[in-house]
Design a protein around this motif. Structure first.
Motif, PDB file in Angstrom:
ATOM      1  N   PHE A  46     -15.688 -12.180   9.511  1.00  0.00           N
ATOM      2  CA  PHE A  46     -16.178 -10.815   9.706  1.00  0.00           C
ATOM      3  C   PHE A  46     -15.056  -9.781   9.787  1.00  0.00           C
ATOM      4  O   PHE A  46     -15.259  -8.660  10.247  1.00  0.00           O
ATOM      5  CB  PHE A  46     -17.049 -10.770  10.968  1.00  0.00           C
ATOM      6  N   LYS A  47     -13.881 -10.161   9.329  1.00  0.00           N
ATOM      7  CA  LYS A  47     -12.759  -9.223   9.308  1.00  0.00           C
ATOM      8  C   LYS A  47     -12.913  -8.321   8.084  1.00  0.00           C
ATOM      9  O   LYS A  47     -13.130  -8.806   6.969  1.00  0.00           O
ATOM     10  CB  LYS A  47     -11.442  -9.989   9.251  1.00  0.00           C
ATOM     11  N   VAL A  48     -12.806  -7.026   8.290  1.00  0.00           N
ATOM     12  CA  VAL A  48     -13.074  -6.089   7.191  1.00  0.00           C
ATOM     13  C   VAL A  48     -11.936  -5.087   6.992  1.00  0.00           C
ATOM     14  O   VAL A  48     -12.149  -3.964   6.535  1.00  0.00           O
ATOM     15  CB  VAL A  48     -14.408  -5.332   7.431  1.00  0.00           C
ATOM     16  N   ASP A  49     -10.704  -5.470   7.305  1.00  0.00           N
ATOM     17  CA  ASP A  49      -9.567  -4.588   7.056  1.00  0.00           C
ATOM     18  C   ASP A  49      -9.355  -4.395   5.561  1.00  0.00           C
ATOM     19  O   ASP A  49      -9.570  -5.314   4.754  1.00  0.00           O
ATOM     20  CB  ASP A  49      -8.286  -5.180   7.665  1.00  0.00           C
ATOM     21  N   GLU A  50      -8.922  -3.221   5.194  1.00  0.00           N
ATOM     22  CA  GLU A  50      -8.534  -2.956   3.821  1.00  0.00           C
ATOM     23  C   GLU A  50      -7.204  -3.659   3.529  1.00  0.00           C
ATOM     24  O   GLU A  50      -6.412  -3.909   4.437  1.00  0.00           O
ATOM     25  CB  GLU A  50      -8.390  -1.447   3.595  1.00  0.00           C
ATOM     26  N   PRO A  51      -6.932  -3.979   2.245  1.00  0.00           N
ATOM     27  CA  PRO A  51      -5.671  -4.664   1.906  1.00  0.00           C
ATOM     28  C   PRO A  51      -4.431  -3.935   2.405  1.00  0.00           C
ATOM     29  O   PRO A  51      -3.423  -4.564   2.722  1.00  0.00           O
ATOM     30  CB  PRO A  51      -5.712  -4.720   0.369  1.00  0.00           C
ATOM     31  N   SER A  52      -4.495  -2.612   2.449  1.00  0.00           N
ATOM     32  CA  SER A  52      -3.322  -1.836   2.857  1.00  0.00           C
ATOM     33  C   SER A  52      -3.171  -1.741   4.379  1.00  0.00           C
ATOM     34  O   SER A  52      -2.148  -1.273   4.875  1.00  0.00           O
ATOM     35  CB  SER A  52      -3.425  -0.413   2.281  1.00  0.00           C
ATOM     36  N   GLU A  53      -4.176  -2.209   5.119  1.00  0.00           N
ATOM     37  CA  GLU A  53      -4.142  -2.093   6.572  1.00  0.00           C
ATOM     38  C   GLU A  53      -3.468  -3.305   7.204  1.00  0.00           C
ATOM     39  O   GLU A  53      -3.492  -4.405   6.655  1.00  0.00           O
ATOM     40  CB  GLU A  53      -5.564  -1.952   7.139  1.00  0.00           C
TER      41      GLU A  53
END
Length: 301
Positions: free
Chosen positions: A269-276
């Motif tokens: 359920f991790k939804v960080d953007e690639p740049s984050e």
């Protein structure tokens, strides 16, 4: 048992409660340690009655209900003996769009403690904290007040909307009030074998003076609960996320019949953007809770 431990335990329970089921398993996991509070420690949870948020209650025996009222009610009193060792009463008030606890009275074996945001009063006199008298200790922090009596009672108020009461096992089957009878059964709305309405149940423990007025507002179908999350029953078995699947069981870390690690469960359920970027620090055996450090985990080992 430490004051913070009680608050930590209940804080962990509340979120699980509000998405549909109460689990008696609490895990703190890091790469080297796994500490569990499971059914072997359920006696701690069973001794705690809680009220919080938008009129929510949990009885000593695990019954959950909402009672919308600003009336003064007895939460817990000793009623199975000729002498009443304790009597704890509470009143709420509506403050704009929120609901808070405005007044708590604890009668503890001859000592009367009254709590409000304005003052702490013991036997009719305003006192400074900490205060100790005849087996009763009253302590305060910036975020809570704790009253502990040697007779086996502890109450913790968060100075806002939450009150937790823990009592000793010796009072089983000797308790009356909204926290119910502490008999180990969750059929708290039954009386002489028949079910009664929540309104009739609550009326029994209303102790307003004749000159006092109070409100009993209607509850909408879905209520907010402070900074917690609550959803309607219609979403059972339709939920995904760290809050679990809302299926009525406590096996939230199981996947296709097999147990998975907390880390794998969370990764889903991790939804960080690639740049984050984000951190996943290791947890020590004892974690802080608010502005205090708990000794509870050590006691649970």
């Amino acid at each position: 048992m430490g004051t913070t431990g009680l608050q930590c335990a209940l804080g962990l329970i509340y979120l699980k409660l509000l998405v549909g089921s109460l689990t008696q398993t609490v895990n703190i996991i890091d790469s080297a340690n796994k500490i569990s509070v499971d059914s072997a420690n359920a006696s701690h949870i069973d001794r705690v009655c809680s009220t919080w948020g938008h009129y929510h209650f949990k009885t000593f025996d695990g019954h959950f209900f909402q009672l919308a009222s600003t009336c003064n009610h007895v939460l817990a009193s000793q009623c199975g003996d000729n002498f009443e060792n304790f009597n704890i009463q509470m009143r709420r008030k509506i403050d704009g769009t929120s609901v808070t606890i405005s007044n708590i009275i604890l009668k503890l074996e001859g000592t009367v403690v009254e709590l409000s945001k304005k003052a702490v009063i013991v036997n009719g006199k305003i006192v400074s904290l900490p205060f100790v008298t005849f087996g009763v200790t009253v302590k305060g922090t910036m975020s809570s007040i704790t009253v502990e009596a040697k007779l086996g009672i502890m109450a913790i108020w968060n100075l806002d909307d939450s009150l937790d009461i823990e009592i000793d096992d010796k009072y089983k089957n000797q308790v009356c009030g909204l926290c119910r009878n502490f008999d180990g059964s969750s059929n708290d709305l039954e009386k002489e074998g028949s079910s009664q309405s929540l309104e009739d149940f609550a009326e029994t423990f209303k102790v307003d003076e004749p000159s006092e007025t109070c409100e009993e507002p209607e509850l909408s179908d879905v209520q907010s609960c402070g900074d917690k999350i609550e959803i309607d029953d219609k979403y059972k078995n339709q939920v995904c996320g760290l809050c679990g699947n809302f299926d009525g069981s406590s096996n939230d870390l199981e996947k296709e019949g097999s147990s998975q690690s907390l880390e794998d469960f969370a990764e889903t359920f991790k939804v960080d953007e690639p740049s984050e970027t984000c951190e996943e620090p290791e947890l020590s055996d004892v974690q802080s809770c608010g502005d205090k450090v708990s000794s509870w985990i050590d006691e649970m080992r």
